[in-house]
Design an enzyme around this catalytic site. Sequence first.
Site, PDB file in Angstrom:
ATOM      1  N   LYS A 288     -26.998 -33.692 -33.404  1.00 19.51           N
ATOM      2  CA  LYS A 288     -26.483 -34.963 -32.941  1.00 19.51           C
ATOM      3  C   LYS A 288     -26.022 -35.779 -34.153  1.00 19.51           C
ATOM      4  CE  LYS A 288     -27.642 -38.609 -29.604  1.00 19.51           C
ATOM      5  NZ  LYS A 288     -28.685 -39.179 -28.729  1.00 19.51           N
ATOM      6  N   GLU A 376     -37.560 -39.521 -14.045  1.00 15.28           N
ATOM      7  CA  GLU A 376     -38.011 -40.791 -13.491  1.00 15.28           C
ATOM      8  C   GLU A 376     -38.970 -40.607 -12.313  1.00 15.28           C
ATOM      9  OE1 GLU A 376     -34.319 -41.436 -15.769  1.00 15.28           O
ATOM     10  OE2 GLU A 376     -34.858 -40.030 -14.164  1.00 15.28           O
ATOM     11  N   ARG A 404     -33.499 -43.044  -8.939  1.00 15.15           N
ATOM     12  CA  ARG A 404     -33.824 -41.620  -8.838  1.00 15.15           C
ATOM     13  C   ARG A 404     -35.272 -41.389  -8.430  1.00 15.15           C
ATOM     14  NH1 ARG A 404     -30.243 -38.994 -12.986  1.00 15.15           N
ATOM     15  NH2 ARG A 404     -32.004 -37.982 -13.965  1.00 15.15           N
TER      16      ARG A 404
END
Length: 629
Positions: A288, A376, A404
């Site tokens: 990243k 979640e 969610r």
Amino acid sequence: MDKKELTLLNGIKSPEDLRHLEVDQLPQLCDELRQDIVEEVAVNPGHLASSLGVAEITVALHYVYNTPEDRIVWDVGHQAYGHKILTGRRERFCTNRKLGGIKPFPSPTESEYDTFACGHASNSVSAALGMAVAAKLEGKTDRHVVAVIGDGALSGGLAFEGLNNVSSSPNDLLIILNDNNMSIDRSVGGMKQYLLNLSTNETYNAMRFRVSRWMNRNGLLNDDRKNGIIRLSNALKSAISHQQNIFEGMNIRYFGPFDGHNVKELVRILKQIKDMKGPKLLHLHTQKGHGYAPAEKDVTVWHAPGKFNPDTGERIVDNDPNKPQKYQDVFGHTLLELAKQNPKIVGVTPAMPSGCSMNIMMKEMPERTFDVGIAEGHAVTFSGGMAKDGLLPFCNIYSAFSQRAFDNIIHDVALLNLNVVFCFDRAGLVGEDGPTHHGAFDLAALRPIPNLVISSPMDEHELRRLMFTAQLPDQGPFVIRYPRGGGVLQDWCCPLEEVPVGKGRMLHDGTDVAVLSIGPIGNNVTDAIAKIGDSISVAHYDMRFLKPIDEEILKEVGQKFKRVITVENGVKKGGLGSAVLEWMNDHGYQPKVVRLGLPDEFVEHGTVDELQDIVGIGMDGIIKAIKEI
């Protein structure tokens, strides 16, 4: 290299132009693409490190596949800036995340190259599988479908459900696993550790591929033989590597891991596996922030760094000492303060410890804080399990992502009336991240659920008091929602005091109009009343609680006022305004009620102030409503 020296990128208006390049030119194109992203994001803030990390993957995919006829499904749009630039949006990329500009995440409403919505993680495999099955059923045998998913997103339950279905449905889907050991904070959990350990022999993969092609050409690989050979080869690979491959255990052909920053090698591999039948997974290691040193050194900060100097990497940070603290920082400090007093308190977050500031408690009390990854629903049920056996979880989820976990909130917490404190960060309009991230629906969605207390603080002192109240014994499930970014008070610290549950407060008395607000949007009401002055006598009530709603205030308003305005930073349908109307009707009061809130449509991206003005909950919109009623 300045913009005029981006010789290859300047010549690309669409992926068709990209495909005219020689393979040996692609490394230079990747460097130019990275530079263009860095220079644009430096002055127009957005998500940086993720897109830098997939430059080679992006270029290779559009080089090998016939997009947009072939489908590329990105999982989370943080990584798609290069994709946008290569697909005809480079000239408009300076408008990214700005009001009226290009969208912050890929959207089919913006470009035919954007195949699906991808603001929330973990949906790519399921969506791409649907497209792959659709291609088969519609006879589009030449269409290829690719899902690009990160190791962080792979921890989401939906991704596992998709993988399970991929293994059992006839399809030729290619899943690219972008493995950088990061989501926003470092990815966590068993899948992360599995990917770190996973290794297979590239020579073995190449040999197996050549053998399978030879057997296909010679008619030796019918379905029965193919399945038997796959089972045998999986067993041999497991024996050789001393490791079971979870993907091949699901009959998803696995390739890798390979270097995701070697674009020429990526092109070679993609061309080799492009027309292979059956589901496949290509495992790529990436970094990243790759190619930009500051982002490589601190990927969490450079996920969305704000403005910065692209040459030096110096971030342009507002260090104004008089600027109010962010609500999430007040949450983080207050949570640690409460946890020191109450040993039952634990912290839970789905992959956002720094974003929600739970890292403050995590640093001092790592054994009492849990980052569960992008999960979640699990975060809620996990919290419920701890609450069932005597702990007091503070479960912090961004409001948009709490959608969610709706069933988990009902079934695993509210039904049992468990002591879980839900802190919904980024509630209301969040600004430049747009409709996938606006916390628009939590008030309306949660209001019908029994046993829930639903609250929203008007300022930082109220946030601290509500957090203190929520951790008192036997409060049951307690929701506190607050917005993204800075508060309104320079001195946010205050004594921790109990707020009577279900009780609001009058902030300003008046006789002509009553304005009822909930949460920080009430500060806009305060400003509006101050600007109106004495020309209209306006009463202002901060309701604090949507549920239980303060019936004494509603009775007072119903008896005293014929004109009422409700203001909320959430959808009008089902929220505070609806609750007020229902109560008035049920109790025989008939004031004229004007509801201010978000309309019955998805609100696009822009600054918070711009969007509040557009939907009519900014100061001017409130003044207009008061004058017109």
